[in-house]
Scaffold this active site. Structure first.
Site, PDB file in Angstrom:
ATOM      1  N   SER A  40       2.483   2.397  -2.373  1.00 53.29           N
ATOM      2  CA  SER A  40       3.294   1.678  -1.382  1.00 53.29           C
ATOM      3  C   SER A  40       4.617   1.239  -1.990  1.00 53.29           C
ATOM      4  O   SER A  40       4.703   0.941  -3.189  1.00 53.29           O
ATOM      5  CB  SER A  40       2.544   0.431  -0.899  1.00 53.29           C
ATOM      6  OG  SER A  40       3.402  -0.379  -0.116  1.00 53.29           O
TER       7      SER A  40
ATOM      8  N   TYR B  82      -2.385  -7.152  -2.640  1.00 51.25           N
ATOM      9  CA  TYR B  82      -2.179  -5.793  -2.122  1.00 51.25           C
ATOM     10  C   TYR B  82      -1.255  -5.014  -3.077  1.00 51.25           C
ATOM     11  O   TYR B  82      -1.558  -3.881  -3.456  1.00 51.25           O
ATOM     12  CB  TYR B  82      -1.569  -5.875  -0.721  1.00 51.25           C
ATOM     13  CG  TYR B  82      -1.168  -4.544  -0.122  1.00 51.25           C
ATOM     14  CD1 TYR B  82      -2.118  -3.676   0.403  1.00 51.25           C
ATOM     15  CD2 TYR B  82       0.177  -4.152  -0.077  1.00 51.25           C
ATOM     16  CE1 TYR B  82      -1.747  -2.452   0.957  1.00 51.25           C
ATOM     17  CE2 TYR B  82       0.561  -2.942   0.477  1.00 51.25           C
ATOM     18  CZ  TYR B  82      -0.405  -2.095   1.001  1.00 51.25           C
ATOM     19  OH  TYR B  82      -0.035  -0.886   1.544  1.00 51.25           O
TER      20      TYR B  82
HETATM   21  N1  LIG Z   1       1.842   1.491   7.218  1.00 53.22           N
HETATM   22  C1  LIG Z   1       2.638   1.249   6.210  1.00 53.22           C
HETATM   23  O1  LIG Z   1       3.770   0.774   6.384  1.00 53.22           O
HETATM   24  C2  LIG Z   1       2.245   1.563   4.802  1.00 53.22           C
HETATM   25  C3  LIG Z   1       3.191   1.419   3.798  1.00 53.22           C
HETATM   26  C4  LIG Z   1       2.841   1.709   2.497  1.00 53.22           C
HETATM   27  C5  LIG Z   1       1.581   2.168   2.197  1.00 53.22           C
HETATM   28  N2  LIG Z   1       0.672   2.301   3.195  1.00 53.22           N
HETATM   29  C6  LIG Z   1      -0.649   2.779   2.825  1.00 53.22           C
HETATM   30  O2  LIG Z   1      -0.976   3.913   3.591  1.00 53.22           O
HETATM   31  C7  LIG Z   1      -2.384   4.000   3.750  1.00 53.22           C
HETATM   32  C8  LIG Z   1      -2.733   4.183   5.213  1.00 53.22           C
HETATM   33  O3  LIG Z   1      -2.297   3.026   5.895  1.00 53.22           O
HETATM   34  P1  LIG Z   1      -2.023   2.946   7.453  1.00 53.22           P
HETATM   35  O4  LIG Z   1      -0.729   2.264   7.597  1.00 53.22           O
HETATM   36  O5  LIG Z   1      -2.253   4.252   8.103  1.00 53.22           O
HETATM   37  O6  LIG Z   1      -3.137   1.876   7.843  1.00 53.22           O
HETATM   38  P2  LIG Z   1      -4.169   1.771   9.054  1.00 53.22           P
HETATM   39  O7  LIG Z   1      -3.559   2.244  10.304  1.00 53.22           O
HETATM   40  O8  LIG Z   1      -4.707   0.393   8.971  1.00 53.22           O
HETATM   41  O9  LIG Z   1      -5.297   2.821   8.622  1.00 53.22           O
HETATM   42  C9  LIG Z   1      -6.082   2.591   7.497  1.00 53.22           C
HETATM   43  C10 LIG Z   1      -7.126   3.679   7.386  1.00 53.22           C
HETATM   44  O10 LIG Z   1      -7.962   3.392   6.249  1.00 53.22           O
HETATM   45  C11 LIG Z   1      -9.327   3.412   6.668  1.00 53.22           C
HETATM   46  N3  LIG Z   1     -10.119   2.484   5.867  1.00 53.22           N
HETATM   47  C12 LIG Z   1      -9.948   1.147   5.701  1.00 53.22           C
HETATM   48  N4  LIG Z   1     -10.920   0.644   4.917  1.00 53.22           N
HETATM   49  C13 LIG Z   1     -11.720   1.688   4.575  1.00 53.22           C
HETATM   50  C14 LIG Z   1     -12.896   1.810   3.791  1.00 53.22           C
HETATM   51  N5  LIG Z   1     -13.458   0.755   3.191  1.00 53.22           N
HETATM   52  N6  LIG Z   1     -13.446   3.034   3.661  1.00 53.22           N
HETATM   53  C15 LIG Z   1     -12.905   4.121   4.267  1.00 53.22           C
HETATM   54  N7  LIG Z   1     -11.798   4.060   5.011  1.00 53.22           N
HETATM   55  C16 LIG Z   1     -11.218   2.866   5.176  1.00 53.22           C
HETATM   56  C17 LIG Z   1      -9.279   3.033   8.148  1.00 53.22           C
HETATM   57  O11 LIG Z   1     -10.405   3.553   8.841  1.00 53.22           O
HETATM   58  P3  LIG Z   1     -11.724   2.734   9.232  1.00 53.22           P
HETATM   59  O12 LIG Z   1     -11.301   1.360   9.635  1.00 53.22           O
HETATM   60  O13 LIG Z   1     -12.309   3.559  10.325  1.00 53.22           O
HETATM   61  O14 LIG Z   1     -12.575   2.748   7.991  1.00 53.22           O
HETATM   62  C18 LIG Z   1      -8.028   3.759   8.598  1.00 53.22           C
HETATM   63  O15 LIG Z   1      -8.323   5.113   8.870  1.00 53.22           O
HETATM   64  C19 LIG Z   1      -2.966   2.725   3.124  1.00 53.22           C
HETATM   65  O16 LIG Z   1      -3.405   2.999   1.819  1.00 53.22           O
HETATM   66  C20 LIG Z   1      -1.773   1.800   3.088  1.00 53.22           C
HETATM   67  O17 LIG Z   1      -1.879   0.839   2.062  1.00 53.22           O
HETATM   68  C21 LIG Z   1       0.961   2.016   4.482  1.00 53.22           C
END
Ligand SMILES: NC(=O)c1ccc[n+]([C@@H]2O[C@H](COP(=O)([O-])OP(=O)(O)OC[C@H]3O[C@@H](n4cnc5c(N)ncnc54)[C@H](OP(=O)(O)O)[C@@H]3O)[C@@H](O)[C@H]2O)c1
Length: 239
Positions: free
Chosen positions: A141, A154
């Site tokens: 991130s 985080y």
């Molecule tokens: N959005 C941003 O701005 C941003 C920026 C930087 C980095 N990121 C990173 O990108 C990645 C994806 O984030 P996102 O923004 O797409 O978030 P999101 O919409 O909240 O999706 C998170 C995903 O992770 C899964 N997940 C959560 N806990 C889990 C567990 N214990 N086991 C298996 N799966 C799990 C969730 O599925 P279930 O709930 O069905 O398990 C969901 O599919 C993350 O690592 C996040 O830190 C995001």
């Protein structure tokens, strides 16, 4: 690399960035193993991946649990006989000032964001090292560079992924395995709506842009590899 008929595991495939990456890989002809906790949501994503090729499967998994990880990788090997690509995307964010942050929430974040990636890399390498090839992309991130308030734990978990990735890359280069990092900025998903409700949704990065970045990295020629890509909102401060 030609992605047709490759096999990939995408964690956190049920929504957001993982969903977009899964669809983009399926479009390239990849057999995608869709992993997350919510089976219902994975089934929705499978409808999308199936519209490009019918070779995706669902394996519900909580990546913080070792038994779920073992099941995920064993079933993938059994189904496809190989693993070419692992996208460690699943992650959680819990906001809070450090002074009030509970140990329970610290453990929850670390168990998913760092232990989950450690366990997944370990099992992937057990398949990839004997194959003498494989690609792992870990989603870190932009938070690691910025020091956002209320995101210290985080950020620490995402910094942990950086150290893990750099070290693993050097361990397995000799085995023909390439490992990389993507550092996304504000992407339009549930996670950012919770973490940064102050950011106007119209300036957020579409999840499909992170998916395009993954495809770009994987489709480079055999002579090239990108160690890391930082992708930020155009409206955010440079560097
Ligand atoms: N959005 C941003 O701005 C941003 C920026 C930087 C980095 N990121 C990173 O990108 C990645 C994806 O984030 P996102 O923004 O797409 O978030 P999101 O919409 O909240 O999706 C998170 C995903 O992770 C899964 N997940 C959560 N806990 C889990 C567990 N214990 N086991 C298996 N799966 C799990 C969730 O599925 P279930 O709930 O069905 O398990 C969901 O599919 C993350 O690592 C996040 O830190 C995001």
């Amino acid at each position: 690399m030609d992605l047709n008929h490759k096999t990939a595991i995408v964690t956190g495939a049920s929504r957001g960035i993982g969903k977009a990456i899964s669809i983009a890989l399926a479009k390239e002809g990849v057999n995608v193993v869709l992993a997350a906790r919510s089976e219902e949501k994975l089934m929705e994503v499978k409808k999308d991946t199936d519209s490009f090729n019918g070779n995706s499967i669902i394996i519900p998994a909580d990546i913080s649990k070792e038994k779920d990880i073992l099941n995920l990788f064993n079933k993938t090997k059994k189904e496809f006989g190989k693993l070419d690509i692992l996208i460690n995307n699943a992650g959680i964010l819990i906001k809070g000032n450090l002074v009030d942050f509970s140990v329970e929430d610290y453990d929850k974040i670390m168990n998913v964001n760092l232990k989950g990636v450690f366990l997944s890399c370990q099992q992937a390498l057990k398949i990839m090292i004997p194959q003498k090839n494989g690609f792992i992309i870990n989603i870190s991130s932009n938070a690691v560079f910025k020091g956002y308030p209320e995101q210290s734990v985080y950020s620490a978990s995402k910094y942990g992924i950086v150290g893990l990735t750099k070290s693993i890359s050097n361990e397995v280069q000799k085995d023909g395995i390439s490992v990389a990092l993507i550092y996304p900025g504000g992407v339009d998903t549930e996670l950012i709506s919770y973490a940064r409700p102050d950011i106007d949704k119209s300036v957020l990065i579409p999840p499909e842009d992170i998916a395009k970045t993954v495809i770009y990295m994987l489709k480079l020629s055999d002579n090239s590899w990108v160690d890391e890509i930082c992708i930020r909102r155009r409206a955010a401060k440079p560097f």
